[in-house]
Design an enzyme around this catalytic site. Structure first.
Site, PDB file in Angstrom:
ATOM      1  N   PRO A  54     -45.391 -17.763  19.799  1.00  0.00           N
ATOM      2  CA  PRO A  54     -45.601 -19.180  19.474  1.00  0.00           C
ATOM      3  C   PRO A  54     -47.071 -19.515  19.302  1.00  0.00           C
ATOM      4  O   PRO A  54     -47.945 -18.862  19.859  1.00  0.00           O
ATOM      5  CB  PRO A  54     -45.015 -19.910  20.689  1.00  0.00           C
ATOM      6  CG  PRO A  54     -45.085 -18.909  21.800  1.00  0.00           C
ATOM      7  CD  PRO A  54     -44.888 -17.571  21.159  1.00  0.00           C
ATOM      8  N   ASP A  55     -47.303 -20.521  18.503  1.00  0.00           N
ATOM      9  CA  ASP A  55     -48.652 -21.017  18.316  1.00  0.00           C
ATOM     10  C   ASP A  55     -49.186 -21.557  19.631  1.00  0.00           C
ATOM     11  O   ASP A  55     -48.436 -22.029  20.489  1.00  0.00           O
ATOM     12  CB  ASP A  55     -48.642 -22.116  17.249  1.00  0.00           C
ATOM     13  CG  ASP A  55     -49.989 -22.761  17.085  1.00  0.00           C
ATOM     14  OD1 ASP A  55     -50.132 -23.918  17.515  1.00  0.00           O
ATOM     15  OD2 ASP A  55     -50.899 -22.115  16.554  1.00  0.00           O
ATOM     16  N   PHE A  56     -50.486 -21.494  19.800  1.00  0.00           N
ATOM     17  CA  PHE A  56     -51.105 -21.853  21.068  1.00  0.00           C
ATOM     18  C   PHE A  56     -51.025 -23.344  21.373  1.00  0.00           C
ATOM     19  O   PHE A  56     -50.802 -23.742  22.505  1.00  0.00           O
ATOM     20  CB  PHE A  56     -52.565 -21.404  21.047  1.00  0.00           C
ATOM     21  CG  PHE A  56     -53.291 -21.618  22.342  1.00  0.00           C
ATOM     22  CD1 PHE A  56     -52.819 -21.066  23.513  1.00  0.00           C
ATOM     23  CD2 PHE A  56     -54.448 -22.366  22.396  1.00  0.00           C
ATOM     24  CE1 PHE A  56     -53.487 -21.246  24.712  1.00  0.00           C
ATOM     25  CE2 PHE A  56     -55.125 -22.556  23.579  1.00  0.00           C
ATOM     26  CZ  PHE A  56     -54.643 -22.000  24.741  1.00  0.00           C
ATOM     27  N   ARG A  57     -51.176 -24.206  20.350  1.00  0.00           N
ATOM     28  CA  ARG A  57     -51.350 -25.621  20.631  1.00  0.00           C
ATOM     29  C   ARG A  57     -50.289 -26.527  20.025  1.00  0.00           C
ATOM     30  O   ARG A  57     -50.359 -27.740  20.204  1.00  0.00           O
ATOM     31  CB  ARG A  57     -52.727 -26.070  20.137  1.00  0.00           C
ATOM     32  CG  ARG A  57     -53.879 -25.324  20.764  1.00  0.00           C
ATOM     33  CD  ARG A  57     -55.218 -25.826  20.284  1.00  0.00           C
ATOM     34  NE  ARG A  57     -55.562 -27.112  20.850  1.00  0.00           N
ATOM     35  CZ  ARG A  57     -56.709 -27.748  20.592  1.00  0.00           C
ATOM     36  NH1 ARG A  57     -57.578 -27.219  19.774  1.00  0.00           N
ATOM     37  NH2 ARG A  57     -56.966 -28.921  21.138  1.00  0.00           N
ATOM     38  N   GLN A  69     -58.956 -10.161  16.105  1.00  0.00           N
ATOM     39  CA  GLN A  69     -59.285 -11.244  17.032  1.00  0.00           C
ATOM     40  C   GLN A  69     -58.168 -11.457  18.050  1.00  0.00           C
ATOM     41  O   GLN A  69     -58.346 -12.193  19.014  1.00  0.00           O
ATOM     42  CB  GLN A  69     -59.499 -12.547  16.252  1.00  0.00           C
ATOM     43  CG  GLN A  69     -60.717 -12.546  15.347  1.00  0.00           C
ATOM     44  CD  GLN A  69     -60.768 -13.801  14.501  1.00  0.00           C
ATOM     45  OE1 GLN A  69     -60.063 -13.911  13.505  1.00  0.00           O
ATOM     46  NE2 GLN A  69     -61.590 -14.754  14.885  1.00  0.00           N
ATOM     47  N   ASN A  70     -57.024 -10.860  17.821  1.00  0.00           N
ATOM     48  CA  ASN A  70     -55.847 -11.133  18.639  1.00  0.00           C
ATOM     49  C   ASN A  70     -55.863 -10.334  19.944  1.00  0.00           C
ATOM     50  O   ASN A  70     -56.410  -9.235  20.003  1.00  0.00           O
ATOM     51  CB  ASN A  70     -54.577 -10.807  17.850  1.00  0.00           C
ATOM     52  CG  ASN A  70     -54.467 -11.642  16.590  1.00  0.00           C
ATOM     53  OD1 ASN A  70     -54.991 -12.746  16.523  1.00  0.00           O
ATOM     54  ND2 ASN A  70     -53.805 -11.102  15.585  1.00  0.00           N
ATOM     55  N   ASP A  98     -52.829  -9.905  21.618  1.00  0.00           N
ATOM     56  CA  ASP A  98     -51.421  -9.614  21.894  1.00  0.00           C
ATOM     57  C   ASP A  98     -51.112  -8.121  21.924  1.00  0.00           C
ATOM     58  O   ASP A  98     -50.028  -7.718  22.335  1.00  0.00           O
ATOM     59  CB  ASP A  98     -50.509 -10.314  20.880  1.00  0.00           C
ATOM     60  CG  ASP A  98     -50.924 -10.057  19.434  1.00  0.00           C
ATOM     61  OD1 ASP A  98     -51.230  -8.900  19.103  1.00  0.00           O
ATOM     62  OD2 ASP A  98     -50.950 -11.021  18.640  1.00  0.00           O
ATOM     63  N   HIS A 157     -61.895  -9.562  20.854  1.00  0.00           N
ATOM     64  CA  HIS A 157     -61.798 -10.523  21.942  1.00  0.00           C
ATOM     65  C   HIS A 157     -61.101  -9.947  23.164  1.00  0.00           C
ATOM     66  O   HIS A 157     -60.595 -10.675  24.010  1.00  0.00           O
ATOM     67  CB  HIS A 157     -61.111 -11.800  21.458  1.00  0.00           C
ATOM     68  CG  HIS A 157     -61.896 -12.487  20.391  1.00  0.00           C
ATOM     69  ND1 HIS A 157     -61.315 -13.165  19.336  1.00  0.00           N
ATOM     70  CD2 HIS A 157     -63.236 -12.573  20.197  1.00  0.00           C
ATOM     71  CE1 HIS A 157     -62.270 -13.634  18.547  1.00  0.00           C
ATOM     72  NE2 HIS A 157     -63.430 -13.297  19.044  1.00  0.00           N
ATOM     73  N   CYS A 209     -62.119  -5.994  38.387  1.00  0.00           N
ATOM     74  CA  CYS A 209     -62.314  -6.930  39.495  1.00  0.00           C
ATOM     75  C   CYS A 209     -63.534  -7.792  39.212  1.00  0.00           C
ATOM     76  O   CYS A 209     -64.597  -7.284  38.846  1.00  0.00           O
ATOM     77  CB  CYS A 209     -62.502  -6.170  40.811  1.00  0.00           C
ATOM     78  SG  CYS A 209     -62.914  -7.252  42.212  1.00  0.00           S
ATOM     79  N   CYS A 213     -58.046  -7.536  43.995  1.00  0.00           N
ATOM     80  CA  CYS A 213     -58.576  -6.205  44.271  1.00  0.00           C
ATOM     81  C   CYS A 213     -58.210  -5.788  45.700  1.00  0.00           C
ATOM     82  O   CYS A 213     -58.454  -6.543  46.648  1.00  0.00           O
ATOM     83  CB  CYS A 213     -60.090  -6.211  44.083  1.00  0.00           C
ATOM     84  SG  CYS A 213     -60.901  -4.660  44.517  1.00  0.00           S
ATOM     85  N   CYS A 233     -61.934  -5.475  47.716  1.00  0.00           N
ATOM     86  CA  CYS A 233     -62.769  -6.630  48.077  1.00  0.00           C
ATOM     87  C   CYS A 233     -62.030  -7.958  47.995  1.00  0.00           C
ATOM     88  O   CYS A 233     -62.625  -9.005  48.283  1.00  0.00           O
ATOM     89  CB  CYS A 233     -64.002  -6.669  47.178  1.00  0.00           C
ATOM     90  SG  CYS A 233     -63.657  -7.188  45.482  1.00  0.00           S
ATOM     91  N   SER A 263     -59.006 -17.811  10.232  1.00  0.00           N
ATOM     92  CA  SER A 263     -59.726 -18.977   9.717  1.00  0.00           C
ATOM     93  C   SER A 263     -61.165 -18.653   9.353  1.00  0.00           C
ATOM     94  O   SER A 263     -61.840 -19.455   8.708  1.00  0.00           O
ATOM     95  CB  SER A 263     -59.715 -20.102  10.765  1.00  0.00           C
ATOM     96  OG  SER A 263     -60.423 -19.689  11.929  1.00  0.00           O
TER      97      SER A 263
END
Length: 319
Positions: free
Chosen positions: A75-78, A148-149, A151, A168, A176, A200, A203, A241
């Site tokens: 699904p689209d993010f927004r 850029q994905n 997934d 990304h 950690c 972690c 720590c 885009s």
């Protein structure tokens, strides 16, 4: 090389909008619809296919973004009601970008890991576009794929990690946030799937997937662009885009004589404001446009066989 500005949401906006089913092909030329610039040579999708088919181009670089994963059902993010962001509103997120901000993450990591659970490998599968890139690799034509994905569908399609630059970041590894120890993917998902925040064992710091948050540097592999783009003899850009830097600027990093093909819902970036004579633009549904290119290449049956074979492997894995 951190993501630039809050406008960078579209970089981490994992998937672009869907869209119409009709494809529009534009052969961008210097004397064409975008005005007069340089040579009057026109280039078409058929020309691009011929370069690939005859192996006149053997160092293909690919750039992809949000729009290639929507057909996989992510699904689209927004989008209101159906977007991933809508599903996270119960966590009182002040704005969508906060999910990818370190300050908010340390204050409340739960929304990010809820999002991560929805992206668990196996929930979604590659589509024909991912397998087209896989076929380019199998034929020895893919120099590198820059995505850029986050997934991970490029990996799932069978493209070797050595051929990928996940600009990304990735869920395939985690670190950690306190002691910087590295953790394998399986340790991360064991907690995430149980709705626990991974910590972690040494720590007790939060273990964060190696996804690039705002203000963080891009992965070291991103520097491969310094070598790859000057070497490229064909650039394919799909489902992005071209708004987020420094990724977007890569679209102009190939030599001026190198053909560039944009397959996208909309005209974007330098294809709109500084086109080159060997640019080709295919607007409309991404999958349909890829299918058209594959048809011109004469690879339709071969691609169908690859999809069937790989889908069978994934079905066996899920049992």
């Amino acid at each position: 090389m951190a993501l630039w500005g809050r406008g960078a949401l579209s970089a981490l906006r994992l998937w672009g909008p869907g869209g119409g089913r009709r494809c529009i092909s534009l052969s961008v030329s210097a004397s064409g619809i975008f005005g007069s610039r340089g040579s009057s040579e026109k280039f078409s999708l058929q020309d691009v296919a011929e370069l690939i088919r005859t192996r006149a181009c053997q160092r293909v670089v690919v750039m992809v973004g949000a729009g290639i994963s929507t057909p996989s059902g992510i699904p689209d993010f927004r989008s209101p009601g159906s977007g991933l962001y809508s599903n996270l509103l119960q966590y009182n997120i002040p704005y969508p970008e906060a999910i990818f901000e370190l300050e908010f993450f340390f204050h409340n990591p739960k929304p990010f890991f809820t999002l991560a659970k929805q992206l668990y490998p196996g929930n979604y599968r590659p589509n024909i576009t991912h397998y087209f890139f896989r076929l380019l690799h199998d034929k020895g034509l893919l120099l590198r794929l820059y995505t850029q994905n986050i997934d991970g569908l490029e990996r799932v399609s069978g493209i070797p990690v050595s051929k990928l630059v996940e600009a990304h970041g990735t869920f395939a590894s985690a670190t950690c946030t306190i002691c910087r120890r590295s953790f394998p993917e399986k340790d991360l998902w064991a907690d995430v799937m149980m709705d626990r925040v991974p910590c972690c064992p040494v720590c007790t710091g939060i273990v964060k997937p190696d996804i690039v948050f705002f203000g963080e540097p891009l992965p070291e592999r991103f520097l491969l662009h310094v070598l790859d783009f000057p070497m490229a003899d064909l650039l394919l850009i799909l489902g992005t885009s071209l708004e987020v830097e420094p990724f977007a600027s890569l679209s102009e990093a190939v030599r001026g004589s190198v053909p560039r093909l944009l397959i996208n819902q909309n005209l974007v970036g330098p294809f709109a404001w500084r086109p080159r004579s060997r640019d080709v633009v295919q607007l409309g549904d991404v999958v349909h446009s890829v299918e058209r290119l594959v048809e011109l290449l004469g690879w339709t049956e071969e691609l169908q066989d690859l999809v069937q074979r790989e889908t069978g492997k994934l079905d066996g894995r899920d049992k």
